[in-house]
Write a protein that holds these residues in place. Structure first.
Motif: not given
Length: 221
Positions: A51-65, A171-176
């Protein structure tokens, strides 16, 4: 290079990330994910690391597909809303002084969270609210896309080159940076790659941010 300069006639704007930048919410986030993981019979530490590295939907796909992502997201949102109502939050040292020291029309919040949760947290910590908040519901592309910070600048009537982004995460640094803005990093022992200036704490950055906003400090590129 950076140089101190006479006051500028051009308006300056400051765009803040929230979690990890103005407010310490690490323990809250960890607890929310711990409860969520337990609900689905998953290892809490493993889930949190994803979850630290991905958005929630991506987290779900990884940990409980095999689970319905909409159901997973609804459960997460429920837990996050409960945490806003009952969790303990703390603003970083210097946050209140900084935000109260900025003209109300000169700053905004740019967050991957949702506005109602940010407002709840700010109310509980006594931090002032700006007129502009760009949250997860306001954009189709989140950080590291430049869209969130560009949207905030547009709502403030600001040019990207007149904006300073305060962030703590890559991710925020890259966004800015992709938005063409000056980006300073805070609250990390080691500078995030790409930042124009780095401060180990928000407190250390406060006088420099206020100077930037007043036009007394030039950009560092």
């Amino acid at each position: 290079m950076t140089s101190e300069s006479a006051p500028s006639s051009r308006s300056r704007y400051v765009l803040f990330d929230v979690d990890g930048t103005l407010m310490d919410a690490v323990s809250n986030q960890r607890q929310v994910w711990r409860v969520w993981a337990k609900r689905y019979g998953l290892d809490a530490d493993e889930v949190y690391q994803v979850a630290l590295r991905t958005r929630p939907v991506e987290t779900f796909a990884r940990v409980c597909p095999d689970r319905d992502p909409h159901e997973c997201l609804a459960a997460l949102h429920e837990l996050e809303d409960d945490d806003v109502r009952s969790g303990v939050y703390a603003a970083f040292d210097g946050a209140s002084e900084l935000l109260h020291g900025l003209p109300s029309a000169s700053w905004a919040l740019v967050t991957s969270n949702y506005e109602h949760r940010v407002r709840g947290r700010f109310q509980r910590t006594g931090l002032p609210m700006p007129g502009v908040i760009v949250d997860a519901a306001a954009v189709e592309e989140g950080k590291p896309s430049p869209v969130p910070y560009l949207r905030a600048a547009a709502r403030l009537g600001a040019e990207p080159g007149d904006c300073l982004v305060i962030e703590d995460a890559p991710s925020g640094v890259q966004s800015g940076l992709r938005a063409g803005m000056t980006v300073w990093g805070v609250n990390a022992a080691v500078a995030v790659e790409g930042v124009h200036r780095h401060f180990e704490s928000l407190r250390a950055a406060v006088p420099h941010i206020l100077a930037f906003a007043s036009g007394l400090q030039a950009h560092r590129r």
